[in-house]
Design an enzyme around this catalytic site. Sequence first.
Site, PDB file in Angstrom:
ATOM      1  CG  ASP A   1      -0.529   0.008   2.466  1.00 46.49           C
ATOM      2  OD1 ASP A   1       0.683  -0.187   2.604  1.00 46.49           O
ATOM      3  OD2 ASP A   1      -1.305   0.220   3.414  1.00 46.49           O
TER       4      ASP A   1
ATOM      5  CE  LYS B   1      -1.499   4.688   3.192  1.00 47.02           C
ATOM      6  NZ  LYS B   1      -2.694   3.973   3.590  1.00 47.02           N
TER       7      LYS B   1
ATOM      8  CG  ASN C   1       2.693   4.705   4.024  1.00 39.54           C
ATOM      9  OD1 ASN C   1       2.365   5.360   5.015  1.00 39.54           O
ATOM     10  ND2 ASN C   1       2.044   3.638   3.630  1.00 39.54           N
TER      11      ASN C   1
ATOM     12  CG  ASP D   1       3.267   3.079   8.027  1.00 38.11           C
ATOM     13  OD1 ASP D   1       3.119   2.176   8.868  1.00 38.11           O
ATOM     14  OD2 ASP D   1       2.703   4.172   8.088  1.00 38.11           O
TER      15      ASP D   1
ATOM     16  CB  THR E   1      -5.374   6.012   1.839  1.00 36.79           C
ATOM     17  OG1 THR E   1      -5.308   6.951   2.894  1.00 36.79           O
ATOM     18  CG2 THR E   1      -5.122   6.711   0.517  1.00 36.79           C
TER      19      THR E   1
END
Length: 313
Positions: free
Chosen positions: A161, A163, A166, A179, A199
């Site tokens: 994930d 994004k 992060n 993260d 998110t």
Amino acid sequence: GDYDCDVPMKEGDTRETELNHKLISNYKASVQDFALLKTLGKGGYGKVILVRKRNEPDKGKLFAMKSLKKATIVTNQKDTVHTKAERNILEQVTHPFIVELRYAFQTNGKLYLILEYCQGGELFMLMERQGNFLEPMAKFYLAQITLALGHLHSLGIVYRDLKPENILLDKTGNIKITDFGLCKESVFDEDTTNTFCGTIEYMAPEVIIRRGHNRSADWWSVGVVMYDMLNGGPPFTGRDRNEAKKAVCRGKLKLKSYFTLNARDLMKGLLNRQPANRLGAGPNDYLDIKTPLSMTHADAFAGFTYTHPSIMS
Ligand code: ADE
């Protein structure tokens, strides 16, 4: 405050053996070794605090202290495994564009990860301030993200994930991905109201619909981040989670006329909903993205002195 109300684990306490990892003994420290300066971020998992090490080694050095409430992470076997995974991942990963884990310890109620402090904050903040990036600047960040993900993939790790929140920036303006493993299963709990897990705009369709995913899911997210950088907003959005999911899974990709042809080709390749046909899905992994970026390791390390003309045009 609520940082230090927790009691340290007793020597020989084996109740949390699952969470005890050799890393703890390798990077031994305790909350008392750090002066708490300010809150850097908050989430359902706990928080990130800027801290200064009080004693040797690393006396006077700044770190980001991430605390995780066991009550929220040890809810099921899967989550326990994931938290362990973050530790394991950070422990084995040494890469210039991935945040370094320096110490780890726990109390009865919390886990603490002492991470390298990234003074530049989130890439997200820079994107908010700038509106959108010109292609050479986007290329610089994408090159670093691509190298970091390529390194993780070479170790068999899928980030899943990615994004802008992060993606952190260190004091020299280079990228540090952070993260790992946190809350990743909870992301899919329909009943969670946890904003930390909110998110989905950057997630690959196959991750959202839980059809199984592999490293190519990360290349989708790179496509979303690239689009976001050039456009000033991600390609698939919705007013709520469900609409966002629909957009990610079925929405039309609108490539703006001001994107260069090469940038469009790259985004089309990355934002392919068929994981197997996606750019980067082949055995060469990150090299398939590195080539259209005409990116060398020197590009990625060039920092803010980067002056190469747009490679995408
Ligand atoms: N926010 C989350 N992790 C961080 C870090 N390592 N440095 C700065 N801010 C952060």
